[in-house]
Design a protein around this motif. Structure first.
Motif, PDB file in Angstrom:
ATOM      1  N   ALA A 112       0.916  -1.123   0.045  1.00  0.00           N
ATOM      2  CA  ALA A 112      -0.077  -0.151   0.034  1.00  0.00           C
ATOM      3  C   ALA A 112       0.852   1.372   0.012  1.00  0.00           C
ATOM      4  CB  ALA A 112      -0.932   0.058   1.187  1.00  0.00           C
ATOM      5  N   MET A 113       1.868   1.284   0.685  1.00  0.00           N
ATOM      6  CA  MET A 113       2.923   2.664   0.812  1.00  0.00           C
ATOM      7  C   MET A 113       3.570   2.617  -0.353  1.00  0.00           C
ATOM      8  SD  MET A 113       2.074   3.880   3.685  1.00  0.00           S
ATOM      9  CE  MET A 113       3.416   4.654   4.337  1.00  0.00           C
ATOM     10  N   ASN A 114       4.247   1.622  -1.043  1.00  0.00           N
ATOM     11  CA  ASN A 114       4.716   1.914  -2.273  1.00  0.00           C
ATOM     12  C   ASN A 114       3.830   2.189  -3.505  1.00  0.00           C
ATOM     13  OD1 ASN A 114       7.121   1.392  -0.730  1.00  0.00           O
ATOM     14  ND2 ASN A 114       7.242  -0.878  -1.588  1.00  0.00           N
ATOM     15  N   ASN A 115       2.544   1.924  -3.181  1.00  0.00           N
ATOM     16  CA  ASN A 115       1.861   2.016  -4.421  1.00  0.00           C
ATOM     17  C   ASN A 115       0.586   3.128  -3.996  1.00  0.00           C
ATOM     18  OD1 ASN A 115       2.398   0.065  -6.434  1.00  0.00           O
ATOM     19  ND2 ASN A 115       2.403  -1.074  -4.910  1.00  0.00           N
ATOM     20  N   ALA A 116       1.100   4.238  -3.239  1.00  0.00           N
ATOM     21  CA  ALA A 116       0.116   5.129  -2.549  1.00  0.00           C
ATOM     22  C   ALA A 116      -0.754   5.944  -3.474  1.00  0.00           C
ATOM     23  CB  ALA A 116       0.796   5.923  -1.639  1.00  0.00           C
ATOM     24  N   ALA A 117      -0.099   6.115  -4.614  1.00  0.00           N
ATOM     25  CA  ALA A 117      -0.707   6.861  -5.865  1.00  0.00           C
ATOM     26  C   ALA A 117      -1.822   6.375  -6.512  1.00  0.00           C
ATOM     27  CB  ALA A 117       0.127   7.270  -7.077  1.00  0.00           C
ATOM     28  N   THR A 118      -1.844   4.750  -6.437  1.00  0.00           N
ATOM     29  CA  THR A 118      -2.993   3.953  -7.135  1.00  0.00           C
ATOM     30  C   THR A 118      -3.684   3.186  -6.017  1.00  0.00           C
ATOM     31  OG1 THR A 118      -1.452   2.179  -7.557  1.00  0.00           O
ATOM     32  CG2 THR A 118      -1.634   4.091  -9.089  1.00  0.00           C
ATOM     33  N   PHE A 119      -3.071   2.752  -4.831  1.00  0.00           N
ATOM     34  CA  PHE A 119      -3.982   2.138  -3.885  1.00  0.00           C
ATOM     35  C   PHE A 119      -5.347   2.836  -3.615  1.00  0.00           C
ATOM     36  CE2 PHE A 119      -4.590  -0.279   0.076  1.00  0.00           C
ATOM     37  CZ  PHE A 119      -4.299  -1.266  -0.108  1.00  0.00           C
ATOM     38  N   PRO A 120      -6.113   1.962  -3.377  1.00  0.00           N
ATOM     39  CA  PRO A 120      -7.639   2.489  -3.254  1.00  0.00           C
ATOM     40  C   PRO A 120      -7.474   3.429  -1.987  1.00  0.00           C
ATOM     41  CG  PRO A 120      -7.796   0.041  -3.549  1.00  0.00           C
ATOM     42  CD  PRO A 120      -6.383   0.399  -3.499  1.00  0.00           C
ATOM     43  N   THR A 121      -8.207   4.358  -1.999  1.00  0.00           N
ATOM     44  CA  THR A 121      -8.413   5.166  -0.973  1.00  0.00           C
ATOM     45  C   THR A 121      -9.294   4.717   0.202  1.00  0.00           C
ATOM     46  OG1 THR A 121      -8.471   7.238  -2.550  1.00  0.00           O
ATOM     47  CG2 THR A 121      -9.348   7.734  -0.342  1.00  0.00           C
ATOM     48  N   PRO A 122      -8.700   4.727   1.375  1.00  0.00           N
ATOM     49  CA  PRO A 122      -9.560   4.303   2.537  1.00  0.00           C
ATOM     50  C   PRO A 122     -10.784   4.821   2.749  1.00  0.00           C
ATOM     51  CG  PRO A 122      -7.352   5.267   3.532  1.00  0.00           C
ATOM     52  CD  PRO A 122      -7.304   5.564   2.025  1.00  0.00           C
ATOM     53  N   ILE A 123     -11.807   4.250   3.312  1.00  0.00           N
ATOM     54  CA  ILE A 123     -12.861   5.014   3.689  1.00  0.00           C
ATOM     55  C   ILE A 123     -12.947   5.710   5.147  1.00  0.00           C
ATOM     56  CG2 ILE A 123     -14.528   3.491   2.147  1.00  0.00           C
ATOM     57  CD1 ILE A 123     -15.218   1.793   4.689  1.00  0.00           C
ATOM     58  N   HIS A 124     -12.052   5.289   5.820  1.00  0.00           N
ATOM     59  CA  HIS A 124     -11.624   5.779   6.987  1.00  0.00           C
ATOM     60  C   HIS A 124     -10.132   5.887   7.248  1.00  0.00           C
ATOM     61  CE1 HIS A 124     -11.787   6.865  11.170  1.00  0.00           C
ATOM     62  NE2 HIS A 124     -10.920   5.922  11.624  1.00  0.00           N
ATOM     63  N   GLU A 125      -9.632   7.040   7.563  1.00  0.00           N
ATOM     64  CA  GLU A 125      -8.185   6.993   7.728  1.00  0.00           C
ATOM     65  C   GLU A 125      -7.932   7.319   9.376  1.00  0.00           C
ATOM     66  OE1 GLU A 125      -5.329   8.104   4.293  1.00  0.00           O
ATOM     67  OE2 GLU A 125      -6.777   9.855   4.663  1.00  0.00           O
TER      68      GLU A 125
END
Length: 174
Positions: free
Chosen positions: A102-115
């Motif tokens: 997730a960290m290495n693909n932050a630009a394309t990894f799905p956006t969380p519904i809660h951060e």
């Protein structure tokens, strides 16, 4: 095909007799579910239901539970809301591996519904992303179940919106 999913419900105070509840669920066709009644005022059912599609499996289970416990209110259909550990378990990798991915693909990894300290995602969004990467195998039907559970949860949540808010937000999001 067998589909595995969970349905969690809030119970009415009149549904406190667990033995009666289990009997009613069995009579209504929920004999393909493991029933959890450990939390007061709640019931969780984990189904393994044979059907032609995940949609048919989940909606038939919803109908069976509604027939058995008419006053029960659906809290959540799952698997849907997941953290990195849950995703890692589904995919068969370590939590650290999933976090790194997730960290290495932050630009394309799905956006969380809660951060926050514990972020949450819709499982279906992450599974689609992983499948697009092409290097992960999933259990048959897992994406279909996760997608259907997500749609049911979104439909349940949208019913809670005031009509004027729903109309205004739909216009802003179009």
């Amino acid at each position: 095909m067998d589909f595995i999913f969970r349905l969690k419900y809030q119970l009415d105070v009149d549904d406190a007799n667990h033995d009666e509840l289990l009997e009613r669920l069995g009579e209504a066709g929920c004999d393909d579910a493991l029933v959890g009644i450990g939390q007061p005022g709640r019931v969780a059912l984990e189904f393994t239901r044979e059907a032609d599609s995940a949609y048919i499996a989940l909606t038939s289970a919803l109908a069976d539970v509604k027939r058995a416990i008419p006053s029960a209110r659906l809290i959540e259909a799952g698997p849907d809301f997941v953290g990195l550990t849950d995703i890692a378990d589904v995919v068969g990798v370590s939590r650290q591996n999933m976090r790194k991915l997730a960290m290495n693909n932050a630009a394309t990894f799905p956006t969380p519904i809660h951060e926050g300290s514990s972020s949450l995602w819709h499982l279906a969004d992450v599974l689609r992303w992983l499948l697009a990467k092409g290097s992960y195998k999933l259990e048959p039907g897992m994406l279909e179940v996760a997608s259907t559970a997500k749609q049911l949860n979104l439909a349940k949540q949208s019913r809670q919106l005031e009509p004027e808010v729903l109309q205004a937000v739909q216009g802003l999001l179009a």
